[in-house]
Motif scaffolding. Structure first.
Motif, PDB file in Angstrom:
ATOM      1  N   GLN A  17       0.852  -1.194   0.000  1.00  0.00           N
ATOM      2  CA  GLN A  17       0.000   0.000   0.000  1.00  0.00           C
ATOM      3  C   GLN A  17       0.880   1.234   0.000  1.00  0.00           C
ATOM      4  N   ARG A  18       0.519   2.181  -0.844  1.00  0.00           N
ATOM      5  CA  ARG A  18       1.267   3.437  -0.890  1.00  0.00           C
ATOM      6  C   ARG A  18       0.702   4.394   0.138  1.00  0.00           C
ATOM      7  N   VAL A  19       1.614   4.969   0.919  1.00  0.00           N
ATOM      8  CA  VAL A  19       1.226   5.909   1.966  1.00  0.00           C
ATOM      9  C   VAL A  19       1.966   7.215   1.724  1.00  0.00           C
ATOM     10  N   SER A  20       1.243   8.313   1.813  1.00  0.00           N
ATOM     11  CA  SER A  20       1.848   9.623   1.611  1.00  0.00           C
ATOM     12  C   SER A  20       2.905   9.870   2.686  1.00  0.00           C
ATOM     13  N   ASN A  21       4.054  10.406   2.279  1.00  0.00           N
ATOM     14  CA  ASN A  21       5.107  10.685   3.255  1.00  0.00           C
ATOM     15  C   ASN A  21       5.074  12.130   3.742  1.00  0.00           C
ATOM     16  N   GLY A  22       4.083  12.893   3.336  1.00  0.00           N
ATOM     17  CA  GLY A  22       3.915  14.253   3.825  1.00  0.00           C
ATOM     18  C   GLY A  22       4.655  15.298   3.010  1.00  0.00           C
ATOM     19  N   SER A  23       5.540  14.902   2.118  1.00  0.00           N
ATOM     20  CA  SER A  23       6.280  15.880   1.316  1.00  0.00           C
ATOM     21  C   SER A  23       5.965  15.734  -0.168  1.00  0.00           C
ATOM     22  N   GLY A  24       4.800  15.171  -0.474  1.00  0.00           N
ATOM     23  CA  GLY A  24       4.377  15.029  -1.852  1.00  0.00           C
ATOM     24  C   GLY A  24       4.719  13.688  -2.478  1.00  0.00           C
ATOM     25  N   GLY A  25       5.494  12.888  -1.793  1.00  0.00           N
ATOM     26  CA  GLY A  25       5.863  11.577  -2.309  1.00  0.00           C
ATOM     27  C   GLY A  25       5.129  10.464  -1.580  1.00  0.00           C
ATOM     28  N   TYR A  30       3.515  -2.548   3.842  1.00  0.00           N
ATOM     29  CA  TYR A  30       2.887  -3.838   3.546  1.00  0.00           C
ATOM     30  C   TYR A  30       1.928  -4.212   4.661  1.00  0.00           C
ATOM     31  N   ILE A  31       0.735  -4.649   4.265  1.00  0.00           N
ATOM     32  CA  ILE A  31      -0.313  -5.041   5.199  1.00  0.00           C
ATOM     33  C   ILE A  31      -0.578  -6.534   5.011  1.00  0.00           C
ATOM     34  N   ASP A  32      -0.676  -7.257   6.106  1.00  0.00           N
ATOM     35  CA  ASP A  32      -0.909  -8.693   6.040  1.00  0.00           C
ATOM     36  C   ASP A  32      -2.287  -8.996   5.453  1.00  0.00           C
TER      37      ASP A  32
END
Length: 113
Positions: A17-25, A30-32
């Motif tokens: 899963q893609r999660v925002s890193n707060g700086s635009g990226g 990974y989720i079970d």
């Protein structure tokens, strides 16, 4: 048909899963999907190939698990086995819906399993 004695290894299947890193990226976490299941693991072969005068070893590994009608597995999911991570790139479902064959490859540069 899978015999119970063949399912000796414990694996975990995870969804990226893609999660925002707060700086635009984004960062990938990974989720079970299947936190624990038993599998038969067969290391099919290794394929040494030379790239830029460096030998890289690709190991082709075959995981076999019982069919799961609730938990669906998709290409790109990850298998964790003995601390190693493998990206799923091929799935084959048995016609009788009794087993799932999962084929992966990964660069493993050690015999420690």
């Amino acid at each position: 048909m899978i015999n119970a004695g063949d399912l000796r290894e414990i694996i975990k299947i995870q969804e990226p899963q893609r999660v925002s890193n707060g700086s635009g990226g984004y960062t990938t976490t990974y989720i079970d999907v299947i936190p624990k299941t038993y599998a038969m693991v067969v290391e099919e072969r290794s394929n040494p190939k030379e790239i830029a005068n460096q030998e890289n070893i690709n190991n082709y590994i075959h995981f076999k698990i019982r069919y799961r009608p609730i938990d669906f597995i998709k290409l790109g999911y990850r298998i964790v086995w003995r601390g190693f991570n493998f990206t799923i790139n091929n799935i084959k479902i048995d016609v009788m819906r009794t087993e799932i064959d999962i084929f992966v490859n990964s660069e493993i540069e050690t015999s420690a399993r």
